[in-house]
Design an enzyme around this catalytic site. Sequence first.
Site, PDB file in Angstrom:
ATOM      1  N   GLY A  72       0.780  -1.240   0.000  1.00  0.00           N
ATOM      2  CA  GLY A  72       0.000   0.000   0.000  1.00  0.00           C
ATOM      3  C   GLY A  72       0.810   1.288   0.000  1.00  0.00           C
ATOM      4  O   GLY A  72       0.224   2.384   0.051  1.00  0.00           O
ATOM      5  N   GLN A  73       2.143   1.166  -0.084  1.00  0.00           N
ATOM      6  CA  GLN A  73       2.939   2.402  -0.084  1.00  0.00           C
ATOM      7  C   GLN A  73       2.591   3.268  -1.295  1.00  0.00           C
ATOM      8  O   GLN A  73       2.222   2.738  -2.349  1.00  0.00           O
ATOM      9  CB  GLN A  73       4.431   2.054  -0.126  1.00  0.00           C
ATOM     10  CG  GLN A  73       4.939   1.413   1.148  1.00  0.00           C
ATOM     11  CD  GLN A  73       6.383   0.984   1.001  1.00  0.00           C
ATOM     12  OE1 GLN A  73       7.244   1.807   0.731  1.00  0.00           O
ATOM     13  NE2 GLN A  73       6.624  -0.300   1.153  1.00  0.00           N
ATOM     14  N   GLU A  74       2.774   4.576  -1.134  1.00  0.00           N
ATOM     15  CA  GLU A  74       2.352   5.520  -2.177  1.00  0.00           C
ATOM     16  C   GLU A  74       2.890   5.142  -3.560  1.00  0.00           C
ATOM     17  O   GLU A  74       2.163   5.140  -4.554  1.00  0.00           O
ATOM     18  CB  GLU A  74       2.797   6.933  -1.794  1.00  0.00           C
ATOM     19  CG  GLU A  74       2.188   7.976  -2.697  1.00  0.00           C
ATOM     20  CD  GLU A  74       2.508   9.394  -2.256  1.00  0.00           C
ATOM     21  OE1 GLU A  74       3.239   9.561  -1.255  1.00  0.00           O
ATOM     22  OE2 GLU A  74       2.044  10.317  -2.933  1.00  0.00           O
TER      23      GLU A  74
END
Length: 201
Positions: A69-71
């Site tokens: 889910g990291q940017e």
Amino acid sequence: MGLIFAKLWSLFGSQEHKVIIVGLDNAGKTTILYQFLMNEVVHTSPTIGSNVEEIVVKNTHFLMWDIGGQESLRSSWNTYYSNTEFIILVVDSIDRERLSITKEELYRMLAHEDLRKAAVLIFANKQDMKGCMTAAEISAYLTLSSIKDHPWHIQSCCALTGEGLCQGLEWMTSRIGVAKRFSIPKAGILSSSLNTLHSVR
Ligand SMILES: Nc1nc2c(ncn2[C@@H]2O[C@H](COP(=O)(O)OP(=O)(O)OP(=O)(O)O)[C@@H](O)[C@H]2O)c(=O)[nH]1
Ligand SMILES: [Mg+2]
């Protein structure tokens, strides 16, 4: 003959249902996936790419993709969308500052052509944290009641204890039952309305 066999096969729940688990980094997606699989808390590090596991619930097979889910990874979520039946959106209920980003990501997904038939389960995770938002608060902020073209359900949970996770899975299996029986289920306050469920079939 082959068609009849395929229909019977699907009726008895032996087909696999594709699920994507999405949400911002640190929301608890990987912790939830491995709670589903092993009923225990595993040590996690930020997911780069994805993890995939088959989870079987009452003879229903789910193929669950837990996506980082990291940017920098969010722009590639769409490469996982095709044939997805369920989106599990995991929200860190203590992370008030980034709920607006979660909302943007949610509506971007719902507008995507490949997800037009997908049902959405929102986990309001980390309910063990003091001062966390309730499922009702998150539901209001995400304006879930405005979602008319996807069945949805929000469930509060704590991935560390497993509390609430089974209820979420039960909602998913009940949705499969709905699709098979072509009947309308009862809708709860924190689920999409009967009209919504009716209109998406
Ligand atoms: N207090 C608390 N901590 C949790 C809960 N669920 C997960 N965590 C913790 O939150 C941290 C992040 O969990 P992950 O499962 O790795 O998060 P993720 O969503 O997979 O993160 P990315 O892979 O970076 O997208 C870990 O330290 C977990 O132990 C929960 O219900 N309560
Ligand atoms: Mg992860």
